[in-house]
Write an enzyme that holds these catalytic residues in place. Structure first.
Site, PDB file in Angstrom:
ATOM      1  N   THR A 197      -2.558   5.397   8.565  1.00  0.00           N
ATOM      2  CA  THR A 197      -1.528   4.349   8.495  1.00  0.00           C
ATOM      3  C   THR A 197      -0.926   4.072   9.867  1.00  0.00           C
ATOM      4  O   THR A 197      -0.431   2.963  10.106  1.00  0.00           O
ATOM      5  CB  THR A 197      -0.410   4.706   7.501  1.00  0.00           C
ATOM      6  OG1 THR A 197       0.337   5.838   7.972  1.00  0.00           O
ATOM      7  CG2 THR A 197      -0.976   5.014   6.118  1.00  0.00           C
ATOM      8  N   VAL A 243       1.674   0.407   9.257  1.00  0.00           N
ATOM      9  CA  VAL A 243       1.334  -0.166   7.952  1.00  0.00           C
ATOM     10  C   VAL A 243       1.056   0.980   6.983  1.00  0.00           C
ATOM     11  O   VAL A 243      -0.091   1.415   6.820  1.00  0.00           O
ATOM     12  CB  VAL A 243       0.139  -1.126   8.064  1.00  0.00           C
ATOM     13  CG1 VAL A 243      -0.156  -1.775   6.717  1.00  0.00           C
ATOM     14  CG2 VAL A 243       0.437  -2.201   9.111  1.00  0.00           C
ATOM     15  N   HIS A 244       2.118   1.462   6.352  1.00  0.00           N
ATOM     16  CA  HIS A 244       1.996   2.623   5.470  1.00  0.00           C
ATOM     17  C   HIS A 244       1.519   2.220   4.065  1.00  0.00           C
ATOM     18  O   HIS A 244       0.340   2.313   3.750  1.00  0.00           O
ATOM     19  CB  HIS A 244       3.325   3.380   5.404  1.00  0.00           C
ATOM     20  CG  HIS A 244       3.723   4.010   6.698  1.00  0.00           C
ATOM     21  ND1 HIS A 244       2.930   4.913   7.374  1.00  0.00           N
ATOM     22  CD2 HIS A 244       4.845   3.867   7.458  1.00  0.00           C
ATOM     23  CE1 HIS A 244       3.534   5.310   8.484  1.00  0.00           C
ATOM     24  NE2 HIS A 244       4.696   4.678   8.559  1.00  0.00           N
ATOM     25  N   ASP A 245       2.429   1.785   3.218  1.00  0.00           N
ATOM     26  CA  ASP A 245       2.080   1.552   1.813  1.00  0.00           C
ATOM     27  C   ASP A 245       1.010   0.475   1.612  1.00  0.00           C
ATOM     28  O   ASP A 245       0.144   0.626   0.744  1.00  0.00           O
ATOM     29  CB  ASP A 245       3.338   1.237   1.008  1.00  0.00           C
ATOM     30  CG  ASP A 245       4.273   2.441   0.922  1.00  0.00           C
ATOM     31  OD1 ASP A 245       3.866   3.536   1.342  1.00  0.00           O
ATOM     32  OD2 ASP A 245       5.411   2.283   0.441  1.00  0.00           O
ATOM     33  N   SER A 247      -1.524   0.071   3.261  1.00  0.00           N
ATOM     34  CA  SER A 247      -2.822   0.688   3.526  1.00  0.00           C
ATOM     35  C   SER A 247      -3.402   1.328   2.271  1.00  0.00           C
ATOM     36  O   SER A 247      -4.629   1.356   2.094  1.00  0.00           O
ATOM     37  CB  SER A 247      -2.702   1.725   4.647  1.00  0.00           C
ATOM     38  OG  SER A 247      -2.440   1.107   5.890  1.00  0.00           O
TER      39      SER A 247
END
Length: 321
Positions: A197, A243-245, A247
């Site tokens: 991420t 870009v965490h969630d 991903s």
């Protein structure tokens, strides 16, 4: 091929970004949203989910989940990152209709999975308490779930080991006991952690362009990102955000964009290293080995970040059409 998902989430700024991505993605059927504490309290997370569901005509069933971890003391909402109510300066109205399923999230998950065996992918982007409670309630769901995709953890790729402690990522740290149960259960898990991420980045320019080209959804993402980007700028010196969630949504939609590594995963549950995730990749059994009796899981180690950025832009613009 379309993946039917239940999205387990604690909205959450990047959660909101991910919900819109899942809603608009042609490879995903977002059938339900189950809420959990984490970025916000369970009441704020649930109200935020209902607000997004109504405002963007998502049409998902919403079920309210756990208000705190299985064993550890609660850490509390991540106000410094996500604001007092979870979505920065964007506030769901206090009189927002909270239209939810009567069942608690763990029960809803179990019954939906039993009703549609082999069809449901669980995508979890918050603490893993709801999934652990579902496993306790109905252990047989491990044979019925298509896949479990987790946004969380960190395994040391390019030095990425933690974001709330030197060795722990926030979602895992919030409920390490639940995470260890989820990772060691006999079902297929793909872990989309900080190792990948952090490889994808929404720059402030990217978000500005999305605002100009993606209608109401683009405007919302720009507005909700203001608080988030302020945190990134003040604390990390970055002009944008990782870009965490989204991903995890990208993995559910296009897993071929990710390179994975196979091996059983355990979580440190107590002490100063609580929340640390460790994958065994070496062959054979050690004399002292708390890994080898458990299923091998997929840990993402590389990602085509350009593909995610292009896809996210295309999907969000598509919502305006």
């Amino acid at each position: 091929m379309t993946s039917k998902i239940i999205f387990d989430t604690d909205p959450g700024i990047d959660d909101a970004m991910a919900i819109l991505y899942a809603h608009g993605h042609p490879n995903i059927d977002l059938t339900a949203i189950t809420t959990v504490y984490g970025n916000a309290t369970i009441d704020n997370a649930t109200r935020n989910a209902c607000y997004l569901n109504e405002r963007f005509n998502i049409g998902a069933t919403i079920a309210k989940g756990a208000e705190g971890p299985l064993e550890r003391d609660p850490v509390g909402p991540t106000v410094i990152v996500h604001g007092e109510e979870g979505m920065g300066t964007v506030l769901a109205p206090q009189d927002q209709a909270v239209d939810i399923d009567a069942r608690p999230a763990y029960q809803y998950i179990c019954e939906r999975v039993r009703a549609e065996p082999g069809e449901i992918t669980l995508v979890a982007v918050g603490p893993l308490t709801n999934l652990a409670l579902a496993l306790k309630h109905d252990p047989e769901i491990t044979k019925l779930v298509k896949q479990v995709v987790i946004m969380g953890a960190a395994f040391g790729g390019d030095g990425r080991r933690g974001n709330v402690s030197p060795v722990a990522e926030a979602n895992i740290h919030d409920d390490p006991h639940a995470a260890d149960q989820v990772f060691t259960a006999d079902w297929p898990v793909a872990i989309v952690g900080l190792d990948v991420t952090h490889q994808t980045f929404f720059s402030d320019t990217y978000l500005d362009e999305l605002r100009e080209s993606a209608g109401e959804a683009g405007e919302f993402i720009w507005q909700v990102s203001r608080y988030y980007l302020d945190f990134y700028s003040r604390k990390l010196g970055l002009q944008g955000c990782h870009v965490h969630d989204p991903s995890a949504v990208a993995y559910a939609a296009n897993p071929e964009w990710f390179t994975t590594r196979l091996g059983p995963v355990r979580v440190v549950t107590d002490g100063p290293a609580a929340g640390m995730t460790i994958q065994k990749t070496e062959p054979g059994r050690f004399h002292h080995d708390g890994w080898s009796d458990y299923r091998e899981q997929q840990v993402c180690v590389e990602v085509d970040s350009d593909a995610i950025l292009d896809d996210y832009r295309r999907v969000i613009i598509g919502l305006s059409g």
